[in-house]
Design a protein around this motif. Structure first.
Motif: not given
Length: 517
Positions: A317-343
């Protein structure tokens, strides 16, 4: 979610069809039945287009049924294109002009968007979106993935409890995992996309296994960003590569191996992701035996669930939960920082370690600087290894610019080298023999000249002894070189060690040739 995203996703799914569409027969060679069948497909496409446009109007009027209607129309269009590819005389390129029109209509329908609001969607002659819309393309992939992932997992109380953990005590770990993953995404996600696996699942495994640290290692011996055990790694081509580097630490190769591994689990368990993850964590043999004995019962059936160890019950369930939050961050008030990761890559103009580069690059508008990203993108180097000039390192566009500005030369580069080469032992001030002073009022004895030393008999000259260092746990050749003031290349040659790993074993005696301290 904007309808244009769904449309782009459908276009991406039709890319293979486009590649096969060049074999239409000429009109003269078609039978009447073939022409009628092709015309029927054209009519179906026109009718689906009309329903899609009506759905756009309903969406603009906040009708909740509009999105379902638009998706149904898109599915019909997709079916028509697939049928057209199989129908002699049907022109796929003609049908795709509908997609072009709908992309234009869809873009015009978006609130607050117009010719002056931002970059419009661009479609090449072949009908597919170009690289001018990477954000939209990424969103499309997530939408498609979201729907697949929803169908494959169960958002039950166990997963919900795990979501709560990620959002409270483990929020920092989740955000750190996301930041680390963004730097490695271009290396890791292609393997999952090629295999048709949800990228969110890759992120969930990464977050739970290592927090996105490629050099993570467990007490049991699992290693790398996706924590392969030695035996499992060898099955998929991971392990020592002959230079002293263990390829389980390589993000690209470990993701390739994980995709193959999970596809094996798919072949055994179908879409039951929970069984895949149970196998990944607790061994595929146990998971397969329980799956076969379950006779179609889900992982969450109590008779099935209770056969797995506590670690696996937590892991799934922990892996599924992390995957779910990856897809639905806004639904949980979660903001992932924007990263300039251009290789990008950059070439060292002077020897440096990752420690030194971390110092001279500075923060560069990030929270924590670039040490973890540098280590993840260049896993064959330890942080303290002195990397020779002329070596090309993996980084980002931002890192390459900061390197040229601050690390190639100048005061900050010199300061970074000074800090990294500083030896704490040099701070200890050693004095000569302690002189015992007389007590107050005493008269010191008269100073006597020292007695002449007796002459020593001449001795034969003996060759200078080369010092050695016994390797302790955690020692690297770079650290030893810095400690004793050695040239890394000279030290490596004296001990017959190969770059770039300079592999040492605990207890090994290292000859300190060319060392000044």
């Amino acid at each position: 979610m904007p309808v244009s995203v769904s449309l782009i996703a459908r276009l991406g799914a039709s890319a293979l069809v486009l590649a096969l569409a060049g074999h239409s027969g000429t009109a003269d060679a078609q039978s009447r039945r073939e022409r009628d069948a092709a015309e029927a497909l054209n009519e179906r496409m026109v009718e689906a287009e009309a329903r899609y446009r009506q759905a756009l109007v309903r969406i603009a009027n906040d009708d909740p049924a509009g999105l379902d209607a638009s998706n149904a129309a898109l599915e019909d269009m997709e079916d028509v294109i697939l049928a057209c590819e199989r129908q002699r005389g049907c022109s796929v390129s003609q049908l795709l002009t509908t997609y072009k029109r709908l992309l234009k209509a869809d873009a015009d329908a978006q609130a607050g968007q117009g010719p002056d609001a931002g970059d419009p969607l661009v479609v090449e002659e072949g009908g597919l979106p170009t690289a001018d819309v990477p954000a939209a393309a990424s969103a499309a992939a997530l939408l498609s993935e979201d729907e697949r992932f929803k169908r494959m997992v169960e958002l039950n109380p166990a997963v919900q409890a795990s979501i709560r953990r990620w959002l409270t005590d483990m929020r920092v770990s989740l955000i750190t995992s996301h930041e680390n993953y963004q730097y490695m995404r271009h290396l890791m996600s292609p393997a999952f996309k090629r295999s048709g696996l949800p990228e969110a699942l890759l992120f969930g495994i990464l977050a739970k296994e290592s927090n996105g640290r490629v050099h993570a290692r467990s007490r049991a011996g699992a290693a790398g960003p996706l924590q392969f055990m030695p035996a499992t790694g060898r099955r998929f081509g991971l392990g020592p590569d002959g230079s002293g580097f263990d390829t389980r630490y390589d993000p690209r190769l470990s993701a390739d191996a994980a995709a193959v591994y999970l596809n094996e689990r798919f072949a055994q368990h179908g879409n039951e992701i929970e069984y895949w993850l149970a196998g990944y964590n607790g061994g595929e043999g146990r998971a397969l035996r329980i799956f076969r004995e379950a006779n179609g019962r889900r992982f969450w059936d109590p008779d099935v669930y209770n056969q797995f160890p506590a670690e696996t019950k937590d892991y799934v369930p922990m892996v599924i939960a992390a995957a779910w939050l990856y897809l639905h961050p806004e639904e949980y008030g979660l903001t992932f920082p924007r990263i300039d990761a251009r290789p990008a890559t950059f070439t060292l103009e002077r020897p440096a370690s990752i420690y030194a580069l971390t110092i001279c690059l500075g923060n560069g508008n990030t929270r924590d600087g670039y040490m973890r990203a540098l280590r993840n993108l260049n896993p064959s180097y330890e942080a303290e290894d002195l990397i020779p000039a002329g070596t090309t390192l993996n980084g980002t566009v931002r890192m390459a610019g900061l390197y040229r500005q601050w690390c190639a030369r100048g005061a900050r580069a010199d300061l970074a080298a000074q800090l990294v080469n500083s030896d704490p032992r040099a701070a200890i001030v050693r004095t000569g023999a302690i002189e015992v002073l007389p007590a107050t009022g005493d008269v010191p004895p008269a100073a006597l000249p020292p007695a002449p030393a007796a002459p020593r008999p001449p001795q034969a000259a003996t060759p200078a002894q080369v010092r050695t260092h016994r390797v302790a746990r955690g020692d690297t050749l770079g650290a030893i070189a810095q400690r004793y003031g050695c040239d890394l290349a000279t030290l490596a040659r004296a001990n017959q060690l190969r770059a770039p790993a300079y592999a040492l074993r605990q207890g090994q005696s290292v000859r300190l040739e060319g060392c000044t301290r």
